[in-house]
Design a protein around this motif. Sequence first.
Motif, short mmCIF file in Angstrom:
data_model
loop_
_atom_site.label_atom_id
_atom_site.label_comp_id
_atom_site.label_asym_id
_atom_site.label_seq_id
_atom_site.Cartn_x
_atom_site.Cartn_y
_atom_site.Cartn_z
N HIS A 132 -86.15 -121.88 29.71
CA HIS A 132 -86.88 -123.02 29.16
C HIS A 132 -87.95 -123.50 30.14
O HIS A 132 -87.81 -123.35 31.33
N GLN B 39 -89.92 -123.45 23.28
CA GLN B 39 -88.80 -123.77 22.41
C GLN B 39 -88.27 -122.47 21.84
O GLN B 39 -89.03 -121.57 21.56
N HIS C 249 -76.87 -127.57 26.16
CA HIS C 249 -77.25 -128.29 24.95
C HIS C 249 -76.13 -128.21 23.92
O HIS C 249 -75.27 -127.34 23.97
N LYS D 258 -94.45 -132.23 16.97
CA LYS D 258 -93.34 -132.26 17.91
C LYS D 258 -92.76 -133.67 17.93
O LYS D 258 -93.51 -134.65 17.90
N SER E 20 -89.98 -136.20 20.01
CA SER E 20 -89.11 -136.43 21.16
C SER E 20 -88.39 -137.75 20.96
O SER E 20 -89.00 -138.71 20.49
N ARG F 251 -85.56 -140.59 22.84
CA ARG F 251 -84.83 -140.99 24.05
C ARG F 251 -83.99 -142.24 23.77
O ARG F 251 -84.45 -143.16 23.10
N GLY G 7 -86.55 -128.45 12.48
CA GLY G 7 -85.34 -128.15 13.25
C GLY G 7 -85.36 -128.90 14.56
O GLY G 7 -86.43 -129.24 15.06
N GLY G 8 -84.17 -129.20 15.07
CA GLY G 8 -84.13 -129.91 16.35
C GLY G 8 -82.74 -130.01 16.91
O GLY G 8 -81.78 -129.51 16.31
N GLY G 9 -82.60 -130.64 18.05
CA GLY G 9 -81.31 -130.79 18.70
C GLY G 9 -81.50 -131.34 20.10
O GLY G 9 -82.51 -131.98 20.36
N GLY G 10 -80.55 -131.07 20.98
CA GLY G 10 -80.66 -131.55 22.36
C GLY G 10 -79.39 -132.17 22.84
O GLY G 10 -78.32 -131.60 22.71
N HIS G 11 -79.51 -133.39 23.39
CA HIS G 11 -78.37 -134.11 23.96
C HIS G 11 -78.20 -135.45 23.24
O HIS G 11 -79.09 -135.88 22.54
N ALA H 286 -80.95 -137.72 24.83
CA ALA H 286 -82.34 -137.24 24.76
C ALA H 286 -82.37 -136.00 23.89
O ALA H 286 -81.60 -135.07 24.11
N ALA H 287 -83.24 -136.00 22.89
CA ALA H 287 -83.28 -134.85 21.97
C ALA H 287 -84.70 -134.69 21.44
O ALA H 287 -85.58 -135.49 21.73
N GLY H 288 -84.90 -133.63 20.68
CA GLY H 288 -86.24 -133.38 20.15
C GLY H 288 -86.18 -132.54 18.90
O GLY H 288 -85.12 -132.07 18.48
N ALA H 289 -87.34 -132.39 18.28
CA ALA H 289 -87.40 -131.61 17.04
C ALA H 289 -88.83 -131.14 16.81
O ALA H 289 -89.77 -131.62 17.44
N THR H 290 -88.96 -130.19 15.90
CA THR H 290 -90.27 -129.79 15.39
C THR H 290 -90.20 -129.98 13.88
O THR H 290 -89.23 -129.54 13.25
O1 C5P Z 1 -89.03 -132.00 24.46
P1 C5P Z 1 -88.11 -133.07 24.87
O2 C5P Z 1 -88.17 -133.34 26.33
O3 C5P Z 1 -88.22 -134.31 24.07
O4 C5P Z 1 -86.67 -132.50 24.57
C1 C5P Z 1 -85.51 -133.29 24.71
C2 C5P Z 1 -84.30 -132.42 24.52
O5 C5P Z 1 -84.25 -131.94 23.16
C3 C5P Z 1 -84.32 -131.18 25.38
O6 C5P Z 1 -83.02 -130.95 25.81
C4 C5P Z 1 -84.79 -130.10 24.44
O7 C5P Z 1 -84.31 -128.85 24.81
C5 C5P Z 1 -84.20 -130.54 23.12
N1 C5P Z 1 -85.00 -130.06 21.95
C6 C5P Z 1 -84.40 -129.25 20.99
N2 C5P Z 1 -85.12 -128.79 19.92
C7 C5P Z 1 -86.43 -129.12 19.77
C8 C5P Z 1 -87.06 -129.95 20.72
C9 C5P Z 1 -86.31 -130.40 21.83
O8 C5P Z 1 -83.23 -128.93 21.12
N3 C5P Z 1 -87.12 -128.66 18.73
#
Ligand code: C5P
Length: 475
Positions: free
Chosen positions: A30, A60, A107, A412, A414, A416, A442-446, A449-453
């Motif tokens: 990453h 990504q 993740h 994109k 984000s 928090r 689609g998206g995911g993360g923690h 803190a997470a994100g998506a497209t």
């Molecule tokens: O890009 P950003 O810093 O906001 O990402 C926050 C968290 O979300 C990161 O752990 C990233 O890997 C995750 N994420 C994700 N899918 C995405 C965008 C971000 O799992 N499409």
Amino acid sequence: MAGPVPDLDETARACAARLRAAESVLLASHIDADGLTSAAIAATALERADIPFETVFKKQLDDAEIASIAAREYDTVLFTDFGSGQLDAIASHEAAGDFTPVIADHHQPAEAETEYHLNPLLVGIDGASELSGAGASYVLARALAEEQDTTPDTANRDLAALAVVGAVGDMQATGGELVGTNARIVAEGVEAGVLEEGTDLAFYGKQTRPLPKLLEYASEVQIPGVSNDESGAIQFLDGLGLDLRAEGDWRRWVDLTDAERQTVASALVQRALERGVPAEKVDGLVGTTYTLLDEESGTELRDASEFSTLLNATARYERADVGLAVCLGDRTDALERARRLLQNHRRNLSEGLERVKAEGVTREDHLQWFDAGDEIRETIVGIVAGMAVGTEGVDSNVPIVAFARKNDEETKVSARGTGRLVGQGLDLSVVMGEASAAVGGGGGGHDVAAGATIPAGREQEFIAEADAIVGEQLG
Ligand code: C5P
Ligand code: C5P
Ligand code: ZN
């Protein structure tokens, strides 16, 4: 999960054995500080184990990127700092015989299973605060070394320093110090002589910033008359009765004696209390710092926090090669280049933050959001959103969601939150995953803190979905 839960080291040993048996290895990682340090740790461990490999970085890991990785026809792909969230897509390539995945990530995993999957969340360890991607890679590196004919001292434990940089870069030390499995890695690094753990002023820039800048720019705790106030910061320092200049130039924190540091820190605490900063905030002036002992004093690399920012300044601007070279020891051209990129990154962060302050955020029932459009790079909009929390006009009691234009078709996202909100039930990885799926993204993360497209033009719908899910989680 059915059956006994194998612990991390056991999984790491299985992953290591698979890597040793591989015919060809592609290392995919990453593009942030944690991803770069993950790759550097894995690369070093593979090299020391005489396992040939090549490295690629991805912004990504979506279906198209996984397909492009599969097309390269490596027999084994080692994913670091991502892969778990895309396990469904990866597992279908595995089933098709395209490659064997080995994953070292932290993740939230997608619904699918694979054999070589090293992730703290699978064994009840928090992936947002107790182990980073670099930490997972370090656990793997240690397992790779175990089978080697090395003395225990050198068994890849020197790589703990990079693992700490990755964890700090992923903001896993936000409570003041690293905890859980991260703390065990710190202890190994200390024992290996590559790390020092200390209690010190919690401000960013102790190695490199001249004292007035250190105080002026500090965002950790706002001190009236000092923070964001150049002449105030200089006046404060001049009033301490210390000789804080050397040959006309301001000294840096790292140049001060212990006694001088004590004087400055005490005066800061006193000033903060006098000006009405609440005591629990004042406590935040002091925190745990992680020093990389093999690095030169007064450089960005000496401090885990400054090192991680330097790395973000490379990979988030399509120069992961520069950051990786620095992690692997280049202290000449790559470091020079990284420093120039850092100036650019700093400028972008401060302009981004100014923009959010000027334009403000839109408040929904359970969250707040802003749309940066083309004004903030999509690779740093999450960092800016995180920095904006707690500044004027941004409520730290609800999560923040930020949009930035990715291209004509995609936006994109984000998001928090805070540790407190997570304690109340917030899980932004679920929010981003479900709200993006509802609008065709689609998206995911923690959790924090997470994100998506998402498809461009669906932002309002996405906000309505996300707002409702956050409402459910916190209600
Ligand atoms: O890009 P950003 O810093 O906001 O990402 C926050 C968290 O979300 C990161 O752990 C990233 O890997 C995750 N994420 C994700 N899918 C995405 C965008 C971000 O799992 N499409
Ligand atoms: O993809 P990855 O897991 O590396 O990214 C994690 C992201 O989550 C980082 O951008 C980090 O700044 C953010 N984070 C945060 N607050 C936390 C933990 C992580 O903003 N407490
Ligand atoms: Zn990470």
